[in-house]
Write a protein that holds these residues in place. Structure first.
Motif, PDB file in Angstrom:
ATOM      1  N   PRO A  21       0.745  -1.076  -0.096  1.00  0.00           N
ATOM      2  CA  PRO A  21      -0.092   0.036  -0.111  1.00  0.00           C
ATOM      3  C   PRO A  21       0.983   1.344  -0.085  1.00  0.00           C
ATOM      4  CG  PRO A  21       0.056  -0.911   2.324  1.00  0.00           C
ATOM      5  CD  PRO A  21       0.921  -2.050   1.381  1.00  0.00           C
ATOM      6  N   ALA A  22       0.301   2.203  -0.482  1.00  0.00           N
ATOM      7  CA  ALA A  22       0.702   3.566  -0.398  1.00  0.00           C
ATOM      8  C   ALA A  22      -0.250   4.481   0.114  1.00  0.00           C
ATOM      9  CB  ALA A  22       1.147   4.194  -1.640  1.00  0.00           C
ATOM     10  N   ILE A  23       0.027   5.585   0.891  1.00  0.00           N
ATOM     11  CA  ILE A  23      -1.123   6.533   1.224  1.00  0.00           C
ATOM     12  C   ILE A  23      -0.686   8.108   1.058  1.00  0.00           C
ATOM     13  CG2 ILE A  23      -2.211   5.046   2.860  1.00  0.00           C
ATOM     14  CD1 ILE A  23      -1.080   7.275   5.104  1.00  0.00           C
ATOM     15  N   VAL A  24      -1.725   8.644   0.540  1.00  0.00           N
ATOM     16  CA  VAL A  24      -1.231  10.311   0.463  1.00  0.00           C
ATOM     17  C   VAL A  24      -2.347  10.965   1.527  1.00  0.00           C
ATOM     18  CG1 VAL A  24      -1.449  12.234  -0.983  1.00  0.00           C
ATOM     19  CG2 VAL A  24      -0.782  10.084  -1.766  1.00  0.00           C
ATOM     20  N   ASP A  25      -1.890  11.452   2.425  1.00  0.00           N
ATOM     21  CA  ASP A  25      -2.680  12.196   3.504  1.00  0.00           C
ATOM     22  C   ASP A  25      -2.496  13.744   3.419  1.00  0.00           C
ATOM     23  OD1 ASP A  25      -4.015  13.260   5.774  1.00  0.00           O
ATOM     24  OD2 ASP A  25      -2.902  12.238   7.309  1.00  0.00           O
ATOM     25  N   GLU A  26      -3.792  14.316   2.710  1.00  0.00           N
ATOM     26  CA  GLU A  26      -3.759  15.702   2.357  1.00  0.00           C
ATOM     27  C   GLU A  26      -3.993  16.439   3.531  1.00  0.00           C
ATOM     28  OE1 GLU A  26      -3.626  17.089  -0.602  1.00  0.00           O
ATOM     29  OE2 GLU A  26      -3.941  15.305  -1.920  1.00  0.00           O
ATOM     30  N   ASN A  27      -4.076  16.082   4.908  1.00  0.00           N
ATOM     31  CA  ASN A  27      -4.207  16.671   6.094  1.00  0.00           C
ATOM     32  C   ASN A  27      -3.066  17.247   6.584  1.00  0.00           C
ATOM     33  OD1 ASN A  27      -7.218  16.448   6.346  1.00  0.00           O
ATOM     34  ND2 ASN A  27      -6.826  14.196   7.315  1.00  0.00           N
ATOM     35  N   THR A  28      -2.048  16.292   6.268  1.00  0.00           N
ATOM     36  CA  THR A  28      -0.563  16.749   6.730  1.00  0.00           C
ATOM     37  C   THR A  28       0.531  16.676   5.797  1.00  0.00           C
ATOM     38  OG1 THR A  28      -0.109  14.087   6.955  1.00  0.00           O
ATOM     39  CG2 THR A  28      -0.967  15.270   8.637  1.00  0.00           C
ATOM     40  N   GLY A  29      -0.147  16.499   4.350  1.00  0.00           N
ATOM     41  CA  GLY A  29       1.073  16.688   3.288  1.00  0.00           C
ATOM     42  C   GLY A  29       2.063  15.468   3.353  1.00  0.00           C
ATOM     43  N   VAL A  30       1.583  14.144   3.906  1.00  0.00           N
ATOM     44  CA  VAL A  30       2.596  13.041   4.048  1.00  0.00           C
ATOM     45  C   VAL A  30       1.898  12.204   2.771  1.00  0.00           C
ATOM     46  CG1 VAL A  30       2.880  10.836   5.301  1.00  0.00           C
ATOM     47  CG2 VAL A  30       3.010  13.069   6.240  1.00  0.00           C
ATOM     48  N   THR A  31       3.151  11.729   2.174  1.00  0.00           N
ATOM     49  CA  THR A  31       3.171  10.572   1.358  1.00  0.00           C
ATOM     50  C   THR A  31       3.976   9.512   1.703  1.00  0.00           C
ATOM     51  OG1 THR A  31       2.568  12.032  -0.605  1.00  0.00           O
ATOM     52  CG2 THR A  31       3.084  10.022  -1.478  1.00  0.00           C
ATOM     53  N   MET A  32       3.444   7.998   1.646  1.00  0.00           N
ATOM     54  CA  MET A  32       4.344   7.286   1.983  1.00  0.00           C
ATOM     55  C   MET A  32       4.041   5.641   1.540  1.00  0.00           C
ATOM     56  SD  MET A  32       3.313   6.721   6.267  1.00  0.00           S
ATOM     57  CE  MET A  32       5.104   7.357   6.584  1.00  0.00           C
ATOM     58  N   SER A  33       4.892   4.733   1.787  1.00  0.00           N
ATOM     59  CA  SER A  33       4.356   3.365   1.420  1.00  0.00           C
ATOM     60  C   SER A  33       5.128   2.486   2.407  1.00  0.00           C
ATOM     61  CB  SER A  33       5.088   3.025  -0.011  1.00  0.00           C
ATOM     62  OG  SER A  33       6.466   3.298  -0.063  1.00  0.00           O
ATOM     63  N   GLU A  34       4.826   1.196   2.122  1.00  0.00           N
ATOM     64  CA  GLU A  34       5.306   0.159   3.196  1.00  0.00           C
ATOM     65  C   GLU A  34       4.222   0.201   4.388  1.00  0.00           C
ATOM     66  OE1 GLU A  34       7.798  -1.688   2.665  1.00  0.00           O
ATOM     67  OE2 GLU A  34       8.500  -0.693   0.965  1.00  0.00           O
ATOM     68  N   SER A  35       3.602  -1.007   4.541  1.00  0.00           N
ATOM     69  CA  SER A  35       2.366  -1.018   5.437  1.00  0.00           C
ATOM     70  C   SER A  35       2.773  -0.602   6.893  1.00  0.00           C
ATOM     71  CB  SER A  35       1.521  -2.243   5.404  1.00  0.00           C
ATOM     72  OG  SER A  35       2.658  -3.370   5.710  1.00  0.00           O
ATOM     73  N   ALA A  36       3.915  -1.394   7.142  1.00  0.00           N
ATOM     74  CA  ALA A  36       4.401  -0.973   8.773  1.00  0.00           C
ATOM     75  C   ALA A  36       4.682   0.491   9.005  1.00  0.00           C
ATOM     76  CB  ALA A  36       5.694  -1.698   8.975  1.00  0.00           C
ATOM     77  N   ASN A  37       5.198   1.076   8.020  1.00  0.00           N
ATOM     78  CA  ASN A  37       5.314   2.427   8.281  1.00  0.00           C
ATOM     79  C   ASN A  37       3.972   3.187   8.265  1.00  0.00           C
ATOM     80  OD1 ASN A  37       7.966   2.081   8.048  1.00  0.00           O
ATOM     81  ND2 ASN A  37       8.444   2.734   5.935  1.00  0.00           N
ATOM     82  N   ILE A  38       3.325   2.754   7.404  1.00  0.00           N
ATOM     83  CA  ILE A  38       1.660   3.546   7.210  1.00  0.00           C
ATOM     84  C   ILE A  38       1.048   3.341   8.407  1.00  0.00           C
ATOM     85  CG2 ILE A  38      -0.324   3.692   6.159  1.00  0.00           C
ATOM     86  CD1 ILE A  38       1.194   2.953   3.421  1.00  0.00           C
ATOM     87  N   VAL A  39       0.920   2.060   9.028  1.00  0.00           N
ATOM     88  CA  VAL A  39       0.139   1.853  10.317  1.00  0.00           C
ATOM     89  C   VAL A  39       0.968   2.723  11.336  1.00  0.00           C
ATOM     90  CG1 VAL A  39      -0.236   0.058  12.064  1.00  0.00           C
ATOM     91  CG2 VAL A  39      -0.690  -0.500   9.783  1.00  0.00           C
ATOM     92  N   GLU A  40       2.139   2.715  11.450  1.00  0.00           N
ATOM     93  CA  GLU A  40       2.759   3.566  12.609  1.00  0.00           C
ATOM     94  C   GLU A  40       2.321   4.868  12.368  1.00  0.00           C
ATOM     95  OE1 GLU A  40       7.369   4.531  13.723  1.00  0.00           O
ATOM     96  OE2 GLU A  40       6.956   2.663  13.289  1.00  0.00           O
ATOM     97  N   TYR A  41       2.502   5.519  11.178  1.00  0.00           N
ATOM     98  CA  TYR A  41       2.121   6.835  11.102  1.00  0.00           C
ATOM     99  C   TYR A  41       0.706   7.188  11.394  1.00  0.00           C
ATOM    100  CZ  TYR A  41       0.196  10.906   8.399  1.00  0.00           C
ATOM    101  OH  TYR A  41      -0.467  11.981   7.920  1.00  0.00           O
ATOM    102  N   LEU A  42      -0.217   6.225  11.124  1.00  0.00           N
ATOM    103  CA  LEU A  42      -1.445   6.504  11.394  1.00  0.00           C
ATOM    104  C   LEU A  42      -2.028   6.287  12.903  1.00  0.00           C
ATOM    105  CD1 LEU A  42      -3.337   4.381   8.638  1.00  0.00           C
ATOM    106  CD2 LEU A  42      -3.309   6.944   8.595  1.00  0.00           C
ATOM    107  N   GLU A  43      -1.328   5.329  13.362  1.00  0.00           N
ATOM    108  CA  GLU A  43      -1.556   5.283  14.857  1.00  0.00           C
ATOM    109  C   GLU A  43      -1.001   6.491  15.799  1.00  0.00           C
ATOM    110  OE1 GLU A  43      -2.990   2.947  16.630  1.00  0.00           O
ATOM    111  OE2 GLU A  43      -2.939   1.185  15.182  1.00  0.00           O
ATOM    112  N   HIS A  44       0.249   7.243  15.196  1.00  0.00           N
ATOM    113  CA  HIS A  44       0.620   8.435  15.818  1.00  0.00           C
ATOM    114  C   HIS A  44       0.068   9.358  15.397  1.00  0.00           C
ATOM    115  CE1 HIS A  44       3.735  10.795  17.578  1.00  0.00           C
ATOM    116  NE2 HIS A  44       4.003  11.566  16.497  1.00  0.00           N
ATOM    117  N   THR A  45      -0.274   9.950  14.227  1.00  0.00           N
ATOM    118  CA  THR A  45      -0.955  11.146  13.742  1.00  0.00           C
ATOM    119  C   THR A  45      -2.282  11.115  14.314  1.00  0.00           C
ATOM    120  OG1 THR A  45       0.439  10.915  11.736  1.00  0.00           O
ATOM    121  CG2 THR A  45      -1.440  12.398  11.531  1.00  0.00           C
ATOM    122  N   TYR A  46      -3.091   9.804  14.146  1.00  0.00           N
ATOM    123  CA  TYR A  46      -4.559   9.884  14.589  1.00  0.00           C
ATOM    124  C   TYR A  46      -4.793   9.221  15.959  1.00  0.00           C
ATOM    125  CZ  TYR A  46      -5.016  11.837   9.678  1.00  0.00           C
ATOM    126  OH  TYR A  46      -4.912  12.682   8.829  1.00  0.00           O
TER     127      TYR A  46
END
Length: 87
Positions: free
Chosen positions: A58-83
Motif C-alpha cells: 500500500p501507499a497513502i497520501v494524506d492531504e491533512n498533513t501533506g504526507v505520502t508514504m508506502s510500506e504497510s508497517a510505516n503507514i500503520v505507525e504513521y496512522l497510529e501516531h498521527t490520529y
C-alpha cells in the motif's frame, strides 16, 4: 481537493494482506479515506510510482498533513501516531 473527497487516499491491490492491514487501522480509527485500486502488474503501477517514488502498495497520501508514504508497517505507525485520539 474538493470538499466531498476524503483527505486520505489509499493506493492498494485487491486481496493484498499488507493493504488490508492498513484498511483495518483506517477503519478502526474511523478515518474517511478513498481507495484507489492499482494495476496488479508491478511494472504497470506508474500512478503509485508518481506519488510515492516506488511501485509498491500500500501507499497513502494524506492531504491533512501533506504526507505520502508506502510500506504497510510505516503507514500503520504513521496512522497510529498521527490520529492517536481518533475513533
Amino acid at each position: 481537493m474538493s470538499d466531498d473527497q476524503p483527505a486520505i487516499t489509499l493506493y492498494r491491490l485487491q486481496a493484498c494482506p499488507f493493504c488490508e492491514r492498513v484498511v483495518r487501522v483506517l477503519e478502526e480509527k474511523g478515518l474517511d479515506y478513498q481507495s484507489r485500486f492499482v494495476e496488479p502488474m508491478h511494472s504497470d503501477r506508474d500512478v503509485v510510482k508518481r506519488i510515492s517514488g516506488k511501485r509498491t502498495v500500500p501507499a497513502i497520501v494524506d492531504e491533512n498533513t501533506g504526507v505520502t508514504m508506502s510500506e504497510s508497517a510505516n503507514i500503520v505507525e504513521y496512522l497510529e501516531h498521527t490520529y492517536e485520539g481518533a475513533a
